[in-house]
Design a protein around this motif. Structure first.
Motif, PDB file in Angstrom:
ATOM      1  N   GLY A 194       0.809  -1.213   0.000  1.00  0.00           N
ATOM      2  CA  GLY A 194       0.000   0.000   0.000  1.00  0.00           C
ATOM      3  C   GLY A 194       0.841   1.261   0.000  1.00  0.00           C
ATOM      4  O   GLY A 194       1.641   1.505  -0.899  1.00  0.00           O
ATOM      5  N   GLU A 195       0.640   2.092   1.062  1.00  0.00           N
ATOM      6  CA  GLU A 195       1.335   3.374   1.133  1.00  0.00           C
ATOM      7  C   GLU A 195       2.835   3.154   1.263  1.00  0.00           C
ATOM      8  O   GLU A 195       3.305   2.266   1.985  1.00  0.00           O
ATOM      9  N   PHE A 196       3.601   3.979   0.567  1.00  0.00           N
ATOM     10  CA  PHE A 196       5.050   3.863   0.610  1.00  0.00           C
ATOM     11  C   PHE A 196       5.657   5.234   0.344  1.00  0.00           C
ATOM     12  O   PHE A 196       5.091   6.073  -0.355  1.00  0.00           O
ATOM     13  N   GLU A 197       6.812   5.449   0.947  1.00  0.00           N
ATOM     14  CA  GLU A 197       7.517   6.720   0.736  1.00  0.00           C
ATOM     15  C   GLU A 197       8.350   6.673  -0.535  1.00  0.00           C
ATOM     16  O   GLU A 197       8.447   7.660  -1.261  1.00  0.00           O
ATOM     17  N   PHE A 198       8.966   5.522  -0.799  1.00  0.00           N
ATOM     18  CA  PHE A 198       9.798   5.357  -1.985  1.00  0.00           C
ATOM     19  C   PHE A 198       9.212   4.235  -2.839  1.00  0.00           C
ATOM     20  O   PHE A 198       9.381   3.058  -2.509  1.00  0.00           O
ATOM     21  N   PRO A 199       8.523   4.551  -3.931  1.00  0.00           N
ATOM     22  CA  PRO A 199       7.975   3.493  -4.778  1.00  0.00           C
ATOM     23  C   PRO A 199       9.046   2.680  -5.488  1.00  0.00           C
ATOM     24  O   PRO A 199       8.808   1.550  -5.897  1.00  0.00           O
ATOM     25  N   LEU A 200      10.260   3.249  -5.597  1.00  0.00           N
ATOM     26  CA  LEU A 200      11.343   2.567  -6.301  1.00  0.00           C
ATOM     27  C   LEU A 200      12.568   2.482  -5.407  1.00  0.00           C
ATOM     28  O   LEU A 200      12.947   3.468  -4.756  1.00  0.00           O
ATOM     29  N   LEU A 201      13.149   1.292  -5.360  1.00  0.00           N
ATOM     30  CA  LEU A 201      14.415   1.097  -4.661  1.00  0.00           C
ATOM     31  C   LEU A 201      15.457   0.690  -5.704  1.00  0.00           C
ATOM     32  O   LEU A 201      15.265  -0.287  -6.425  1.00  0.00           O
ATOM     33  N   VAL A 202      16.532   1.481  -5.792  1.00  0.00           N
ATOM     34  CA  VAL A 202      17.571   1.243  -6.786  1.00  0.00           C
ATOM     35  C   VAL A 202      18.724   0.491  -6.133  1.00  0.00           C
ATOM     36  O   VAL A 202      19.337   0.991  -5.177  1.00  0.00           O
ATOM     37  N   GLY A 203      18.989  -0.707  -6.639  1.00  0.00           N
ATOM     38  CA  GLY A 203      20.035  -1.549  -6.067  1.00  0.00           C
ATOM     39  C   GLY A 203      21.325  -1.535  -6.872  1.00  0.00           C
ATOM     40  O   GLY A 203      21.521  -0.746  -7.801  1.00  0.00           O
ATOM     41  N   ARG A 204      22.198  -2.473  -6.507  1.00  0.00           N
ATOM     42  CA  ARG A 204      23.536  -2.509  -7.105  1.00  0.00           C
ATOM     43  C   ARG A 204      23.523  -2.890  -8.585  1.00  0.00           C
ATOM     44  O   ARG A 204      24.468  -2.570  -9.304  1.00  0.00           O
ATOM     45  N   ASN A 205      22.484  -3.587  -9.054  1.00  0.00           N
ATOM     46  CA  ASN A 205      22.487  -3.986 -10.470  1.00  0.00           C
ATOM     47  C   ASN A 205      22.363  -2.779 -11.404  1.00  0.00           C
ATOM     48  O   ASN A 205      22.732  -2.855 -12.566  1.00  0.00           O
ATOM     49  N   PHE A 206      21.848  -1.635 -10.894  1.00  0.00           N
ATOM     50  CA  PHE A 206      21.869  -0.402 -11.688  1.00  0.00           C
ATOM     51  C   PHE A 206      23.137   0.400 -11.414  1.00  0.00           C
ATOM     52  O   PHE A 206      23.725   0.994 -12.337  1.00  0.00           O
ATOM     53  N   LEU A 207      23.584   0.440 -10.164  1.00  0.00           N
ATOM     54  CA  LEU A 207      24.713   1.287  -9.793  1.00  0.00           C
ATOM     55  C   LEU A 207      26.044   0.766 -10.330  1.00  0.00           C
ATOM     56  O   LEU A 207      26.966   1.551 -10.591  1.00  0.00           O
ATOM     57  N   LYS A 208      26.153  -0.545 -10.495  1.00  0.00           N
ATOM     58  CA  LYS A 208      27.416  -1.139 -10.918  1.00  0.00           C
ATOM     59  C   LYS A 208      27.874  -0.560 -12.250  1.00  0.00           C
ATOM     60  O   LYS A 208      27.134  -0.545 -13.220  1.00  0.00           O
ATOM     61  N   ASP A 209      29.112  -0.060 -12.224  1.00  0.00           N
ATOM     62  CA  ASP A 209      29.756   0.501 -13.421  1.00  0.00           C
ATOM     63  C   ASP A 209      29.022   1.712 -13.987  1.00  0.00           C
ATOM     64  O   ASP A 209      29.300   2.135 -15.117  1.00  0.00           O
ATOM     65  N   ALA A 210      28.098   2.294 -13.212  1.00  0.00           N
ATOM     66  CA  ALA A 210      27.340   3.434 -13.736  1.00  0.00           C
ATOM     67  C   ALA A 210      27.392   4.654 -12.824  1.00  0.00           C
ATOM     68  O   ALA A 210      27.358   5.793 -13.310  1.00  0.00           O
ATOM     69  N   ALA A 211      27.461   4.441 -11.490  1.00  0.00           N
ATOM     70  CA  ALA A 211      27.359   5.580 -10.578  1.00  0.00           C
ATOM     71  C   ALA A 211      28.062   5.280  -9.259  1.00  0.00           C
ATOM     72  O   ALA A 211      28.306   4.122  -8.906  1.00  0.00           O
ATOM     73  N   VAL A 212      28.377   6.352  -8.544  1.00  0.00           N
ATOM     74  CA  VAL A 212      28.877   6.257  -7.170  1.00  0.00           C
ATOM     75  C   VAL A 212      27.882   6.997  -6.281  1.00  0.00           C
ATOM     76  O   VAL A 212      27.183   7.919  -6.738  1.00  0.00           O
TER      77      VAL A 212
END
Length: 231
Positions: A194-212
């Motif tokens: 139901g209610e949530f503050e963050f509808p999306l959680l970004v994990g390591r599979n996006f951050l890897k080799d793309a961002a710090v």
């Protein structure tokens, strides 16, 4: 003439008696100033039993000496420079991402402790199409607009354990996430809640080799915008 010696003897006796009387009538000479009378030592008064109390020795306390020690602590700050590749984004702990399909701008929690990205959806319904497993769900950015209905093929399932909750079996789909100039197609597990503050959680599979990630900052990449149509 024979009485003359007698008279002389009487006069001599009278003269001698007068000198003795004169010597006795003179005051006694003052005492010599060099003579001191010794004063007897004072004695303690006897108590009720008639005995003098014992003599107590008086010991003077030694003066207290305080030693003050001053310690000067020197702190040296060490600056460690961490090299960051120029082609990587710097993200804060919270950022806005644009997700496809749907082109919705969602507030995301950037979590380096999560292996994969996670998306909160509504009315999630699995179904079969052409012999393959699919999932249908509603996706909203939290605004007043009508939620989007999205259908995607299920790539696999994962079991997720959270503290205080039972293990959940979640479907995993491929979705596109964009922030800044970076766009990645990544696996996203879907969870219905139901209610949530963050509808999306970004994990390591996006951050890897793309961002710090700089956890001390938020919204480093701004509020985010949906990609233009045709790009």
């Amino acid at each position: 003439m024979r009485f003359l010696p007698c008279i002389s003897l009487l006069l001599l006796v009278q003269l001698l008696a007068g000198c003795e009387t004169l010597r006795l009538s003179q005051p006694a000479p003052p005492e010599s100033p060099n003579v001191f009378e010794e004063t007897p030592p004072a004695q303690a008064a006897p108590d009720a039993t008639g005995q003098c109390p014992p003599v107590e020795a008086v010991v003077c306390a030694e003066p207290e000496v305080k030693v003050v020690e001053r310690v000067i602590e020197r702190k040296f700050e060490t600056i460690v420079e961490v090299p960051v590749a120029k082609d990587k984004l710097v993200l804060g702990s919270e950022e806005y991402f644009v997700i496809e399909p749907g082109a919705l701008r969602l507030k995301a929690l950037v979590d380096t402790g999560a292996a994969t990205c996670s998306l909160s959806v509504g009315d999630m319904t699995p179904f079969e199409r052409d012999g393959n497993d699919w999932v249908r769900f509603n996706l909203s950015d939290g605004g007043d607009a009508e939620p989007l209905k999205i259908e995607l093929p299920i790539k696999r399932h994962v079991r997720v354990a959270r503290p205080g909750f039972e293990r959940q079996r979640r479907p995993v789909v491929n979705m596109s996430l964009s922030i800044g100039e970076v766009t990645h197609m990544v696996e996203v597990n879907l969870v219905e809640r139901g209610e949530f503050e963050f509808p999306l959680l970004v994990g390591r599979n996006f951050l890897k080799d793309a961002a710090v990630v700089d956890v001390s900052r938020k919204l480093v990449q701004g509020n985010g915008t949906a990609p233009a149509v045709g790009k």
